[in-house]
Each structure stands twice: as C-alpha cells, then as structure tokens.
Enzyme design. Structure first.
Site, PDB file in Angstrom:
ATOM      1  NE  ARG A   2      -2.983   0.508   3.646  1.00  0.00           N
ATOM      2  CZ  ARG A   2      -2.102   0.729   4.650  1.00  0.00           C
ATOM      3  NH1 ARG A   2      -1.734   2.232   4.527  1.00  0.00           N
ATOM      4  NH2 ARG A   2      -1.871   0.139   5.780  1.00  0.00           N
ATOM      5  CE1 TYR A  40     -17.121  11.297 -14.525  1.00  0.00           C
ATOM      6  CE2 TYR A  40     -16.902  11.674 -12.180  1.00  0.00           C
ATOM      7  CZ  TYR A  40     -17.181  10.790 -13.159  1.00  0.00           C
ATOM      8  OH  TYR A  40     -17.502   9.325 -12.986  1.00  0.00           O
ATOM      9  CG  ASP A  61     -10.804  16.518 -13.984  1.00  0.00           C
ATOM     10  OD1 ASP A  61     -10.066  15.902 -15.182  1.00  0.00           O
ATOM     11  OD2 ASP A  61     -11.993  16.015 -13.673  1.00  0.00           O
ATOM     12  CE  LYS A 106     -13.238   8.108 -17.308  1.00  0.00           C
ATOM     13  NZ  LYS A 106     -13.711   9.463 -16.664  1.00  0.00           N
TER      14      LYS A 106
END
Ligand SMILES: *Cc1c(COP(=O)(O)O)cnc(C)c1O
Length: 372
Positions: free
Chosen positions: A47, A99, A171, A196
């Site tokens: 992690r 978004y 973004d 994306k």
C-alpha cells in the site's frame, strides 16, 4: 526529448533485476527487511509503495512537467485526495457544470466535513471573482469540461488564485498532456482519470494527481494515498505504463477524427448544436487555441426533437458503441442526462461522443445513417 519519445522511455525501462523489456511488475504486498531492520530496496509494504507504481507516477509526472505524481485506484479517489487537503472552515470553488461525480463528491462527502463549497461558472472569470471568499483555499477547474466542453483559461485562473494565496487544481481528463499541460500554465495540480486517455483501451480504472512542486500539499496527497489506501494494483500500474507509450499516437489520431466528425455534425440538419472546442463557433475556441495544442476528441451534440430523438439516434449506431466513459480506441456515444441521473443540468437532447481511432469515414457513415 519530445513527448512521443518521453512517453516510450519514461513509461517503461528494462527491469533492472532481469533485463525484461516489458518492465517492472511485482505483485508483492510486502518486502523483505534486512537483518539490521532496514529496507535495502526502499519498499516495505504494497500500500505504501510498489516499484511499478513509482515508475508510473514518475512517468506521468514527466509528461506533465510536474514534481511528482500520486496514483490512485480511480479518478474519483484522486479528486477526493485533493479535496482532502481542505479543513473545516476552508472554502472551495468548483465548476457548476463538470464531471457529475465531482459535484456529488463535494456535496455528499466534502461539505459534510465542514468545508464550504461554492459551485460557480468557473470558466467565467467574473463568476470566480464573485464566488471568492476570504477563506477560499482551492479553485478546482475542469477544462475542457464535461459535457459541454467549457474552456477555462488556466493561466488566468492560476494567477487569480495565486494572488489570493489559494491553490489551483485542474481536472484535465479530457485533454491529456499531448495536447494540454496545465502545470506549465501555472496550475498547482493536474488531475486525470487515467481510466480514460492514459488507459486508452477501456480496460483499467485509475487516477492520478501530479503536483507542480514538492512541499506540504504534495505531502498531504501522499499521506492520503497511504492512509486513505485507495491505491492502484501493481497490474493496473503496469497496464497504464504499457498504454501510455501509445498515448501521443492515439490522441493525434483521435483529434484528427474528431475534427472531421465535428465538422460533419455542425453541418447536419438534424443537429441543433455541436460543442467542440475546435469549431470557430464554440465560445471557448480562442482560449482553446491559446492553451491546447489540439482540440481533443470529446464533443457533445444536441439534436432536434428532444430526448426521444436523441435516444433514437443512439439506438441506431452500428460502429459507435453505446456506453459511458471516454478516451478509448473505440468510439462511444452516450445519452449523458440519463447517465448522470436526477438533478442533472445536462439537456435531455444531448449526446456525448468520445471519438476513437477507427477510420473517420466509417464514423461519418455511421453517424449519417443514425441521424437519418
Ligand atoms: C471519468 C472522469 C472522472 C472520474 O474518474 P473515474 O476513474 O471514473 O473515477 C473525473 N473527471 C472526469 C472529467 C472524468 O471524465
């Protein structure tokens, strides 16, 4: 080196242990400690760090021209980490149209923590000025934005935020670094849903924030990556490094196709309006010309005849696939309002298109028959 070369050589180096050309992929969740208690290779727990994740973070930071990238298991987790830098009593300004998950996150997860949230037309400088408060710590922009491709002047937004001692986060999911580099224009953070364009093949979910500089804000993001725990898997990191080698090539081809599709749609009688920054009629066209190298491959159209007509067009496509998401090699079409659900401001007659790398003639013929 130019971006096409960087994309190849930053993404993947031969594995130092074996020489394997396909690069580092270690699935280990834990790493051996030396007899003296140290960690000779710098990793102690999956992690906290993973060799392939570090390579991904460095590679995307290189393409964006930033200090470091911080990778997450989704774009949404990356966004949450940036908002997580805010404390109760801080104020954030974000786009009134962007978004939809970002707006939900602000309302449902961030505002309940005591952070003040204002949604404004962040693509309009006067709206940002009107929304500004003495406790505004973060301006979040999305450019070009979902779904109507609003263009925000990144350099102007950065200057406005910085003179007021606030941070600017962008973004830039619709515009990967081949065509737009927000950090070079003054943004403090650039965020991507790597699901994306970086992934590019609709087979990996991920997100990243690249910070322009080292310092407290970057440390804060690292802290959330470690203690929030929304980290990408080693294999997802490997897939993203594999995909980003072709990012410049894919995006060029997608932009070429998108310019032809937008011109075709703009001239079609069934189409009421096309939203594409490359069209001279688009309100953000001049800003796009200044800050984007190309206009991207996302666009939306409103069709005459309302929701039923829009759904009928989507129902008739054969080359386009009806699906949400974007940035993949295959062209997608979606009725955006029904994806965003109740309360959406997206017009019911709007279809959002993500243009892929098929032959443009096949895309035009498909849209011609679907529009009727
Ligand atoms: C998809 C998307 C997100 C969210 O990313 P996920 O990977 O789906 O969590 C954020 N911003 C934009 C502009 C997006 O298109």
């Amino acid at each position: 080196m130019r971006i096409e070369t960087l994309a190849i050589h930053a993404a993947r180096k031969p594995d130092p242990a074996t020489g394997a050309i396909s690069g580092t992929l270690h699935l280990a969740s834990t790493f051996e400690r030396a007899a003296d208690g140290s960690y000779p290779h710098g990793h102690f727990y999956g992690r906290a760090s993973n060799p392939g994740r570090q390579e991904l973070e460095q590679a995307i930071a290189t393409l964006e021209g930033g200090a470091q990238g911080v990778a997450f298991s989704s774009g949404t987790a990356a966004t949450l980490a940036v908002f997580g830098l805010l404390r109760a009593g801080d104020h954030v300004i974000a786009p009134a149209e962007c978004y939809h998950g970002t707006i939900k996150q602000l309302h449902e997860l961030i505002a309940p923590r005591g952070v003040e949230v204002t949604l404004a037309e962040t693509w309009t400088p006067a709206a940002v000025a009107a929304a500004w408060r003495s406790n505004t710590r973060l301006l979040w922009i999305e450019t070009p934005s979902n779904p109507r491709l609003h263009l925000t002047d990144i350099a102007a937004a950065a200057e406005f935020a910085h003179t007021r001692k606030a941070l600017l986060a962008c973004d830039s999911t619709f515009a990967p670094p081949v065509i737009q580099r927000p950090l070079a224009l003054g943004a403090d953070f650039v965020m991507h849903s790597t699901t994306k364009y970086f992934g590019g093949h609709s087979d990996v979910t991920g997100g990243i924030v690249v910070a322009a500089q080292t310092g407290d804000a970057l440390d804060g993001l690292r802290h959330q990556q470690l203690q929030g725990g929304a980290v990408p898997s080693p294999f997802d990191c490997w897939l993203l490094r594999r995909s980003m080698m072709t990012l410049p090539l894919r995006v060029e081809a997608q932009c070429d196709n998108a310019e032809r599709v937008a011109a075709f749609l703009a001239a079609h009688p069934v189409v009421e309006r096309v939203y594409y920054p490359g069209l001279a009629s688009h309100p953000g066209h001049d800003v796009a010309r200044r800050q984007m190298r190309r206009f991207g491959a996302m666009m939306s159209v409103q069709v005459h005849g309302g929701e039923a007509a829009a759904l009928a067009v989507a129902a008739r496509v054969k080359v386009f696939t009806r699906a949400t998401s974007l940035g993949g090699v295959e062209s997608l079409i979606e009725h955006r309002a029904s994806m965003e659900g109740p309360g959406t401001k997206t017009p019911q007659n709007l279809l959002r298109l993500s243009i892929g790398i098929e032959n443009a003639d096949d895309l035009l013929e498909d849209l011609a028959q679907a529009l009727g």
